[in-house]
Write a protein that holds these residues in place. Structure first.
Motif, mmCIF file in Angstrom:
data_model
loop_
_atom_site.group_PDB
_atom_site.id
_atom_site.type_symbol
_atom_site.label_atom_id
_atom_site.label_comp_id
_atom_site.label_asym_id
_atom_site.label_seq_id
_atom_site.Cartn_x
_atom_site.Cartn_y
_atom_site.Cartn_z
ATOM 1 N N VAL A 124 0.895 -1.156 0.000
ATOM 2 C CA VAL A 124 0.000 0.000 0.000
ATOM 3 C C VAL A 124 0.928 1.198 0.000
ATOM 4 N N ARG A 125 0.673 2.140 -0.931
ATOM 5 C CA ARG A 125 1.599 3.267 -1.053
ATOM 6 C C ARG A 125 0.833 4.462 -1.604
ATOM 7 N N GLY A 126 1.546 5.610 -1.665
ATOM 8 C CA GLY A 126 0.872 6.852 -2.007
ATOM 9 C C GLY A 126 0.495 7.521 -0.700
ATOM 10 N N ALA A 127 0.857 8.802 -0.579
ATOM 11 C CA ALA A 127 0.730 9.477 0.723
ATOM 12 C C ALA A 127 -0.658 9.346 1.366
ATOM 13 N N PRO A 128 -1.758 9.690 0.660
ATOM 14 C CA PRO A 128 -3.063 9.604 1.332
ATOM 15 C C PRO A 128 -3.443 8.177 1.726
ATOM 16 N N HIS B 167 3.773 11.915 -13.272
ATOM 17 C CA HIS B 167 4.933 11.122 -12.841
ATOM 18 C C HIS B 167 4.519 10.312 -11.624
ATOM 19 N N CYS B 168 4.994 9.092 -11.536
ATOM 20 C CA CYS B 168 4.655 8.176 -10.448
ATOM 21 C C CYS B 168 3.164 7.862 -10.469
ATOM 22 N N ASN B 169 2.609 7.479 -9.338
ATOM 23 C CA ASN B 169 1.168 7.248 -9.259
ATOM 24 C C ASN B 169 0.587 8.072 -8.130
ATOM 25 N N ALA B 170 -0.125 9.115 -8.529
ATOM 26 C CA ALA B 170 -0.906 9.886 -7.567
ATOM 27 C C ALA B 170 -2.357 9.683 -7.984
ATOM 28 N N GLY B 171 -2.695 8.434 -8.210
ATOM 29 C CA GLY B 171 -4.003 8.061 -8.732
ATOM 30 C C GLY B 171 -4.890 7.459 -7.670
ATOM 31 N N LEU C 118 -5.148 4.519 -6.859
ATOM 32 C CA LEU C 118 -4.412 3.517 -6.082
ATOM 33 C C LEU C 118 -3.571 4.146 -4.965
ATOM 34 N N ALA C 119 -3.360 5.441 -5.044
ATOM 35 C CA ALA C 119 -2.590 6.124 -3.995
ATOM 36 C C ALA C 119 -3.514 6.802 -2.985
ATOM 37 N N THR C 120 -4.814 6.702 -3.237
ATOM 38 C CA THR C 120 -5.808 7.370 -2.383
ATOM 39 C C THR C 120 -6.994 6.401 -2.234
ATOM 40 N N CYS C 121 -8.145 6.929 -1.832
ATOM 41 C CA CYS C 121 -9.312 6.032 -1.748
ATOM 42 C C CYS C 121 -10.235 6.177 -2.951
ATOM 43 N N GLY D 273 -7.720 9.816 -6.817
ATOM 44 C CA GLY D 273 -6.323 10.231 -6.798
ATOM 45 C C GLY D 273 -6.241 11.727 -6.589
ATOM 46 N N THR D 274 -5.005 12.250 -6.607
ATOM 47 C CA THR D 274 -4.856 13.708 -6.524
ATOM 48 C C THR D 274 -4.502 14.232 -7.920
ATOM 49 N N ALA D 275 -3.322 13.864 -8.427
ATOM 50 C CA ALA D 275 -2.935 14.342 -9.767
ATOM 51 C C ALA D 275 -3.865 13.809 -10.850
ATOM 52 N N LEU E 83 8.555 1.685 -10.833
ATOM 53 C CA LEU E 83 7.607 1.616 -11.966
ATOM 54 C C LEU E 83 6.147 1.907 -11.611
ATOM 55 N N GLN E 84 5.941 2.781 -10.631
ATOM 56 C CA GLN E 84 4.549 3.089 -10.272
ATOM 57 C C GLN E 84 3.795 3.724 -11.441
ATOM 58 N N GLY E 85 4.511 4.445 -12.308
ATOM 59 C CA GLY E 85 3.846 5.073 -13.459
ATOM 60 C C GLY E 85 3.358 4.033 -14.452
ATOM 61 N N VAL F 293 1.302 16.429 -10.907
ATOM 62 C CA VAL F 293 1.916 15.354 -10.118
ATOM 63 C C VAL F 293 1.385 15.430 -8.689
ATOM 64 N N GLY F 294 1.567 14.348 -7.964
ATOM 65 C CA GLY F 294 1.160 14.332 -6.558
ATOM 66 C C GLY F 294 2.297 14.796 -5.688
ATOM 67 N N CYS F 295 2.231 14.479 -4.442
ATOM 68 C CA CYS F 295 3.243 14.975 -3.541
ATOM 69 C C CYS F 295 3.161 14.255 -2.191
ATOM 70 N N ALA G 240 8.165 17.627 -1.878
ATOM 71 C CA ALA G 240 8.817 16.327 -2.089
ATOM 72 C C ALA G 240 7.825 15.391 -2.772
ATOM 73 N N ASN G 241 8.263 14.803 -3.844
ATOM 74 C CA ASN G 241 7.455 13.769 -4.517
ATOM 75 C C ASN G 241 8.409 12.715 -5.070
ATOM 76 N N LYS G 242 7.851 11.707 -5.674
ATOM 77 C CA LYS G 242 8.630 10.578 -6.191
ATOM 78 C C LYS G 242 9.866 11.042 -6.949
ATOM 79 N N ALA H 154 14.081 7.647 -2.637
ATOM 80 C CA ALA H 154 12.725 7.390 -3.132
ATOM 81 C C ALA H 154 12.024 8.672 -3.584
ATOM 82 N N PHE H 155 12.506 9.806 -3.119
ATOM 83 C CA PHE H 155 11.819 11.076 -3.414
ATOM 84 C C PHE H 155 12.844 12.158 -3.738
ATOM 85 N N ASP H 156 12.383 13.229 -4.367
ATOM 86 C CA ASP H 156 13.224 14.414 -4.487
ATOM 87 C C ASP H 156 12.368 15.639 -4.193
HETATM 88 O O1 MRU Z 1 6.828 5.503 -3.098
HETATM 89 P P1 MRU Z 1 5.397 5.806 -3.389
HETATM 90 O O2 MRU Z 1 4.829 4.960 -4.471
HETATM 91 O O3 MRU Z 1 4.559 5.786 -2.135
HETATM 92 O O4 MRU Z 1 5.403 7.294 -3.900
HETATM 93 C C1 MRU Z 1 4.184 7.895 -4.192
HETATM 94 C C2 MRU Z 1 4.297 9.273 -4.704
HETATM 95 O O5 MRU Z 1 5.357 9.827 -4.825
HETATM 96 C C3 MRU Z 1 3.009 9.978 -4.979
HETATM 97 O O6 MRU Z 1 3.160 10.884 -6.012
HETATM 98 C C4 MRU Z 1 2.565 10.716 -3.712
HETATM 99 O O7 MRU Z 1 2.544 9.865 -2.603
HETATM 100 C C5 MRU Z 1 1.236 11.360 -3.873
HETATM 101 S S1 MRU Z 1 -0.069 10.191 -3.900
HETATM 102 C C6 MRU Z 1 -1.524 11.037 -4.113
#
Ligand code: MRU
Length: 379
Positions: free
Chosen positions: A51-55, A186-190, A192-195, A198-200, A225-227, A264-266, A276-278, A344-346
């Motif tokens: 499970v990943r993605g900030a939210p 970029h990455c997945n802020a979709g 799958l990263a939320t409920c 997504g955000t982005a 390869l989250q994208g 993009v998400g964050c 900071a994001n992926k 993992a982030f920049d």
């Molecule tokens: O390492 P991850 O897959 O958790 O990284 C996710 C990201 O960088 C997303 O862009 C970020 O968490 C925002 S999710 C809405």
């Protein structure tokens, strides 16, 4: 047939004392739901990016803390708070960068304290006071089930709010999109990263719903390869015109004029707007500046950390070298023993960001002031 968007990213299965998630490490090939019962299982699922993605991490942490306290045997409020803090600290140690993790855990703790205060007429810091005698002991027994019920309700609110907040980010983001736009992410802020939404991706889903003819380009997002595995999968499943590219191709794509805006998400926005994001996001922002393409960060306010002054203070997670040298390949693709740099982030500097799309509107520079205002209004 069920699409990936029909599955819940994170769900509480209370009758089984479990959190159910889609194991995202297996996507897109296999859709497998797994249940997390113990603190260690929850910790591992977050660390291993099942499970990943900030939210989504925040929602998991909220459910996790509730479940880990659900059968607490604490005899006093002091004992309860001590246990709560230990479990919260443990979950919080699973990943350092996404502030939603500590935000959700703090929110759960504060809710318990506030509710206990309401019940007993004591202050929010009552747990700092020495414990009372047997009288408190017996009265706490009566209160405990109510505290647990409150924790459950609060964790469910975190999830419900996530859906609402993402929808609102989508609505504000939609104002920045026109029919026919080419969009890059970029990455997945979709979803799958939320409920949900997504955000982005929320503005993209809403644009698609509205019948806009949009074309979305997804960076594959090395090394995990989250994208490719997640964003391209969910957008394609939604019927959105989706094109995948390797990370090192995005500048060349921007140069062709195909991209009108970037969303993009964050994982954490500092008080000055540095975000900071992926890993790889800042390269996208730098190229966008060169080609004059608007670059938007989509961030719920739960991702804004006013206690971190600038991007320099954001703790960037470093991950295992094998993710770069071996993962996804049939055989190792780098010499044994070579050094590997794998953050993992920049951090994208605030001057590269055209706007930060939040559930309260689109923030623009100067970000320190815009962010301050939002938090003042929230009080
Ligand atoms: O390492 P991850 O897959 O958790 O990284 C996710 C990201 O960088 C997303 O862009 C970020 O968490 C925002 S999710 C809405």
């Amino acid at each position: 047939m069920k699409s990936i968007l029909d599955y819940e990213t994170v769900a509480l299965i209370d009758e089984d004392d479990a959190i159910e998630i889609i194991d995202q490490t297996l996507l897109p090939g296999t859709t497998k739901m797994i249940r997390l019962h113990t603190g260690q299982e929850i910790w591992d699922a977050i660390y291993l990016l099942q499970v990943r993605g900030a939210p989504a991490i925040g929602v998991t942490a909220g459910f996790g803390l509730y479940l880990l306290m659900k059968h607490s045997q604490a005899a006093t409020y002091d004992e309860f708070v001590k246990e709560l803090r230990e479990k919260s600290d443990f979950l919080n140690s699973s990943r350092p960068t996404a502030v939603n993790l500590s935000w959700a855990l703090k929110r759960m703790e504060n809710h318990v304290k506030g509710f206990y205060g309401e019940l007993t007429g004591t202050s929010i810091n009552a747990q700092e006071q020495p414990s009372a005698d047997n009288k408190e002991h017996s009265s706490f027994e009566a209160i405990l089930p109510q505290l647990i019920a409150e924790m459950r309700a609060e964790s469910e609110r975190i999830k419900e709010e996530d859906i609402d907040v993402c929808r609102r980010i989508g609505e504000y983001g939609l104002t920045l999109i026109k029919d026919g736009y080419g969009l890059l992410t970029h990455c997945n802020a979709g979803q799958l990263a939320t409920c949900k939404y997504g955000t982005a991706t929320a503005p993209m889903y809403l644009a698609h719903e509205k019948g806009y003819n949009i074309k979305v380009y997804c960076d594959e997002t090395r090394p995990l390869l989250q994208g490719a595995r997640l964003t391209a999968y969910e957008l394609h499943s939604a019927g959105i015109d989706t094109t995948l590219l390797c990370d090192n191709m995005s500048a060349s794509l921007m140069r062709t004029g195909a991209i009108n805006a970037i969303f993009v998400g964050c994982d954490r926005v500092a008080a000055n707007g540095d975000a900071a994001n992926k890993i790889g996001t800042s390269m996208v922002a730098l190229a966008a500046k060169r080609y004059n393409i608007p670059f938007y960060i989509c961030a719920p306010t739960s991702t804004i950390d006013i206690n971190t002054p600038t991007g320099k203070e954001i703790n960037i997670e470093q991950r295992k070298p094998e993710e770069v040298t071996e993962m996804w390949y049939k055989e190792r693709m780098a010499p044994e023993g070579v050094n590997v740099f794998n953050p993992a982030f920049d951090v994208t500097d605030n001057d590269l960001i055209t706007g930060i799309v939040t559930e309260h509107g689109v923030l623009t520079a100067p970000y320190d002031q815009a962010i301050k205002k939002i938090f003042e209004n929230k009080k």
